[in-house]
Design a protein around this motif. Sequence first.
Motif, short mmCIF file in Angstrom:
data_model
loop_
_atom_site.label_atom_id
_atom_site.label_comp_id
_atom_site.label_asym_id
_atom_site.label_seq_id
_atom_site.Cartn_x
_atom_site.Cartn_y
_atom_site.Cartn_z
N VAL A 187 0.83 -1.21 0.00
CA VAL A 187 0.00 0.00 0.00
C VAL A 187 0.87 1.26 0.00
O VAL A 187 0.48 2.28 -0.59
CB VAL A 187 -0.98 -0.02 1.20
N SER A 247 1.08 5.21 -3.19
CA SER A 247 0.96 6.66 -2.99
C SER A 247 1.55 7.38 -4.19
O SER A 247 2.20 6.78 -5.05
CB SER A 247 1.68 7.07 -1.70
N LEU A 250 -1.23 11.25 -1.23
CA LEU A 250 -2.03 10.04 -1.38
C LEU A 250 -2.21 9.71 -2.85
O LEU A 250 -2.33 10.61 -3.69
CB LEU A 250 -3.40 10.23 -0.73
N GLN A 269 -6.33 5.85 -2.50
CA GLN A 269 -6.25 6.30 -1.12
C GLN A 269 -7.07 7.58 -0.93
O GLN A 269 -7.82 7.73 0.04
CB GLN A 269 -4.78 6.54 -0.74
N THR A 281 -8.09 -1.03 5.80
CA THR A 281 -7.96 -0.11 4.66
C THR A 281 -6.79 -0.44 3.71
O THR A 281 -6.99 -0.43 2.49
CB THR A 281 -7.85 1.35 5.16
N VAL A 291 -7.40 -1.03 -0.20
CA VAL A 291 -6.83 -0.10 -1.18
C VAL A 291 -6.08 -0.88 -2.27
O VAL A 291 -6.23 -0.60 -3.46
CB VAL A 291 -5.91 0.93 -0.49
#
Length: 157
Positions: free
Chosen positions: A75, A79, A84, A88, A103, A107
Amino acid sequence: MRVNCTVNGTDQSADDVWEGESLLYVLRERMGLPGSKNACEQGECGSCTVYLDDVPVCSCLVAAGQVEGRRVRTVEGLSDGEALGPIQKAFVECGAVQCGFCTPGLVVQAHDLVERVPDPSDAEIREALAGNLCRCTGYEKILDAVRLAASRRADSR
Ligand code: FES
Ligand code: FES
């Protein structure tokens, strides 16, 4: 044993890895990447989902030795630099995050869906996220977030 792999585009290695250690443990405890969460450690909740060679997997079920020479994306790797990434951002904007434990896995799984399926139906979204459990949100806002991310992705294609 030593494990060498690429994580989020960077060559990484970990020493003194025990044969039975999971990829999740190596990421969190040896490589300083705590984004992937450890909830059930038995493939039931999806909170540890990462990409392994572009396929989402439960990292708690992957033995560290299996990633030798392969590509992992977590995750953290979704980004946009310090900002983000689109998935996200959509989760935050739609209020799809409460405690946040589920989360990271959601994601990653949503990212895979949105990249593969240009205009996913609700049934396709539910199917894609079926392995990711959330105890807080009731899922509706998560669905909203994936719909939003998918429509933005479609606009950018
Ligand atoms: S911690 Fe891996 S599936 Fe739950
Ligand atoms: S936000 Fe708490 S488990 Fe999903």
